[in-house]
Design a protein around this motif. Structure first.
Motif, PDB file in Angstrom:
ATOM      1  N   THR A  10       0.829  -1.197   0.000  1.00 17.04           N
ATOM      2  CA  THR A  10       0.000   0.000   0.000  1.00 17.04           C
ATOM      3  C   THR A  10       0.855   1.234   0.000  1.00 17.04           C
ATOM      4  OG1 THR A  10      -0.055   0.029   2.398  1.00 17.04           O
ATOM      5  CG2 THR A  10      -1.821  -1.176   1.299  1.00 17.04           C
ATOM      6  N   GLY A  14      -1.044   5.633   4.036  1.00 16.27           N
ATOM      7  CA  GLY A  14      -2.223   5.103   4.683  1.00 16.27           C
ATOM      8  C   GLY A  14      -2.307   3.601   4.606  1.00 16.27           C
ATOM      9  N   VAL A  16      -4.987   0.040   4.538  1.00 14.83           N
ATOM     10  CA  VAL A  16      -6.216  -0.325   3.850  1.00 14.83           C
ATOM     11  C   VAL A  16      -6.858  -1.483   4.590  1.00 14.83           C
ATOM     12  CG1 VAL A  16      -5.055  -1.929   2.311  1.00 14.83           C
ATOM     13  CG2 VAL A  16      -7.241  -0.984   1.620  1.00 14.83           C
ATOM     14  N   ASP A  17      -8.190  -1.457   4.651  1.00 14.42           N
ATOM     15  CA  ASP A  17      -8.939  -2.519   5.289  1.00 14.42           C
ATOM     16  C   ASP A  17      -9.258  -3.579   4.260  1.00 14.42           C
ATOM     17  OD1 ASP A  17     -10.568  -4.149   6.686  1.00 14.42           O
ATOM     18  OD2 ASP A  17     -12.189  -2.690   7.017  1.00 14.42           O
ATOM     19  N   ASN A 340      -5.284   6.056   1.961  1.00 11.40           N
ATOM     20  CA  ASN A 340      -6.127   6.393   3.101  1.00 11.40           C
ATOM     21  C   ASN A 340      -6.026   7.889   3.368  1.00 11.40           C
ATOM     22  OD1 ASN A 340      -7.760   6.246   5.341  1.00 11.40           O
ATOM     23  ND2 ASN A 340      -6.154   5.481   6.716  1.00 11.40           N
ATOM     24  N   PRO A 341      -7.080   8.690   3.041  1.00 12.45           N
ATOM     25  CA  PRO A 341      -8.390   8.243   2.553  1.00 12.45           C
ATOM     26  C   PRO A 341      -8.323   7.802   1.102  1.00 12.45           C
ATOM     27  CG  PRO A 341      -8.270  10.622   2.552  1.00 12.45           C
ATOM     28  CD  PRO A 341      -7.004  10.156   3.197  1.00 12.45           C
TER      29      PRO A 341
END
Length: 562
Positions: A10, A14, A16-17, A340-341
């Motif tokens: 990633t 950020g 990530v889910d 993220n976001p």
């Protein structure tokens, strides 16, 4: 221990889910795989740069600027790109993440600006695929002018199919296509030098009417965007970092050695072209066609078979360049989706079990429909406009790398970190390297469209040179409006030099938030310098070099040349 290639890569800004559901359907996201070795990454860097910009763009550059303008412009842009590559290599080695320079721009400079240049760079790669497919039609005109659009359609299907396979398939295809191009360029340089001496051409093409500087300053400035188009692709080394084995060793090796090979190929090839091909050669570059100087040289020597073979090689180079651009654009869109976001719909973070972001691939490839506009515009004109758009977008990317590198180094020093802790760095590029890249690229962006304004204004040419600038500004402002609430790590400290330029507004929270809303700068004192650093695993350490030590002499020679 799990293979690091099986874990999602990633962007640095950020997490990530990976259990998130989209539209009620749980989608499996396996993440990108580290399937590219140093041999393949090296050839990817060469293949991404030696393409239509060299084989066809040099014809356009020679016709518009003349041999001297072409040689000087390509050398200057090459110097800028070399410095840019060193700056990017430093960050990519320390933080080998998906998303390339946009991730570093978001982390160290401005999240909103990173959003704008990320989408701009995705558009750059998508348009590059369309440009390469258009170039395929120009190359095919060497043999026939009938149904040239068919080759674009066939190439499009092939490129999408190959990029939908495992990343190793992409890497191996790019390796062999690039190897063919390198061998052909070496043969061209040797043949061109022999022809120049044997035919007693010398520098005679530099003294014909109009040469060596065709079109004055306007012609010279116009070559810059063509050169930027030609050198585009080197910055995507940062994209391949997310899928490169043992990046702390392979990335510095690639950065140090690959670019010098590219620069050598470009300078020698351009010198040979400028010596042997007159700038006013018929059909060198016009609205309907652009002829490759690489085939012209062999035609002049009376070697029609060699000219046809070289044209075939150029056709494979078009395929290679399109393959590279489609791969890079797909990874940029994937990086946006896992930020993220999130900066792109979550759909584009879905990957196959082989680690291929399939939805991102399909959207990136869909822009290629532009290549079928040749029936209405003309292949030469359409390719020229697309080339200008991509060239300016490349320059914006280099500018962003300079900004990110400048802020990264200042954050590293401000937080008391020693430069010796960096996995890779070149001391002579600091502090003037980033500044030189920022200033030089900014000047190029402003002046290269000179010929579209004077002596006669051309609205279409002007748009192709400058449309990227308002697009980036509008996307930046749009993201700022959507994200009014600033992140806490974007709060600038009172010692920030950019803050002092506007005065110290950190006395109240209200003034601080107003400053952040306007400038969206990351606080260098608070930025996280530890996340996303890659620690080499035991299974990463062996690579192709170890294999060559246990192979025969011919394998060692082959590996060295490759």
């Amino acid at each position: 221990m799990a293979d690091p290639g099986d874990s999602p890569q990633t962007p640095s800004y950020g997490a990530v889910d990976h259990d998130r559901e989209e539209t009620g359907i749980a989608r499996r996201r396996t993440g990108l795989h580290r399937g590219l070795g140093s041999r393949q990454v090296s050839m990817i860097a060469i293949g991404g740069t030696i393409g239509t910009g060299l084989f066809l763009g040099t014809g356009k550059s020679l016709a518009e600027g003349g041999p001297a303008s072409m040689l000087l412009a390509y050398a200057l842009v090459g110097t800028i790109v070399y410095l840019t590559l060193l700056l990017l290599g430093e960050m990519a080695t320390q933080y080998p993440v998906a998303g390339s320079f946009s991730a570093y721009t978001s982390r160290f400079f401005s999240p909103s600006y990173a959003f704008a240049i990320s989408w701009n760079y995705w558009l750059n790669d998508a348009v590059s695929v369309a440009s390469d497919l258009t170039a395929a039609q120009l190359v095919l005109q060497f043999w026939t002018a009938e149904y040239t659009w068919v080759v674009s359609l066939v190439f499009w299907v092939f490129l999408v199919s190959m990029n939908a396979a495992h990343v190793k398939a992409y890497g191996e295809l790019e390796y062999w296509l690039s190897f063919l191009k390198v061998a052909s360029i070496i043969a061209f340089i040797i043949s061109g030098v022999f022809l120049n001496i044997h035919a007693d051409i010398g520098f005679s093409n530099w003294s014909i009417p109009g040469a060596p500087f065709v079109g004055g300053f306007g012609g010279f400035a116009r070559v810059f965007v063509t050169a930027s188009f030609a050198y585009g692709g080197t910055e995507s080394l940062g994209i391949t970092a997310g899928e490169t084995k043992n990046p702390s060793k392979n990335m510095p090796r690639v950065v140090k050695f690959v670019f010098w090979r590219i620069l050598l190929f470009y300078v020698l090839s351009i010198l040979v072209i400028g010596l042997n091909v007159p700038w006013n050669y018929p059909n060198l570059s016009n609205r309907t066609t652009t002829t490759s100087p690489f085939t012209i040289v062999f035609e002049q020597a009376g070697l029609s078979f060699a000219a046809s073979f070289m044209n075939t090689v150029i056709l494979t180079s078009v395929l290679s360049a399109g393959n590279h651009a489609l791969f890079a654009g797909t990874r940029v869109l994937y990086g946006l989706s896992v930020a993220n976001p999130p900066q792109a719909p979550a759909l584009f973070s879905w990957t196959t079990t082989g680690g291929v972001p399939l939805p991102a691939l399909l959207l990136t490839s869909s822009v290629s429909v532009l290549c079928f506009g040749t029936s209405f515009i003309g292949s030469g004109a359409l390719w020229g406009w697309l080339q200008n758009i991509v060239g300016v977008s490349n320059q914006i990317a280099w500018l962003s790398i300079g900004l990110a590198s400048w802020r990264f180094r200042k954050a590293w020093i401000r937080q008391g970190r020693s430069l010796s802790e960096l996995k890779f760095h070149t001391s002579w590029t600091w502090p003037y390297g980033p500044a030189f890249v920022i200033v030089a690229v900014s000047i190029l962006i402003v002046v290269q469209g000179w010929s579209s304004i004077l002596p006669k204004f051309s609205a279409v040419d002007f748009l192709s040179f400058y449309i990227e600038i308002p697009i980036v500004v509008m996307m930046y402002l749009g993201w700022r409006l959507l994200k009014r609430q600033p992140a806490t790590d974007c709060l600038p400290s009172s010692s920030d030099p950019l803050l002092r330029l506007r005065g110290n507004h950190t006395d109240t929270d209200r003034e601080s938030r107003r400053y952040i809303w306007l400038w969206d700068l990351v606080d260098l004192q608070a930025v996280d310098l530890n996340s996303d650093q890659y620690d080499d695993e035991d299974e990463d350490k062996p690579d192709e070099r170890q294999h060559t030590r246990n192979s025969g002499l011919w394998r060692r020679v082959y590996h060295y040349l490759a």
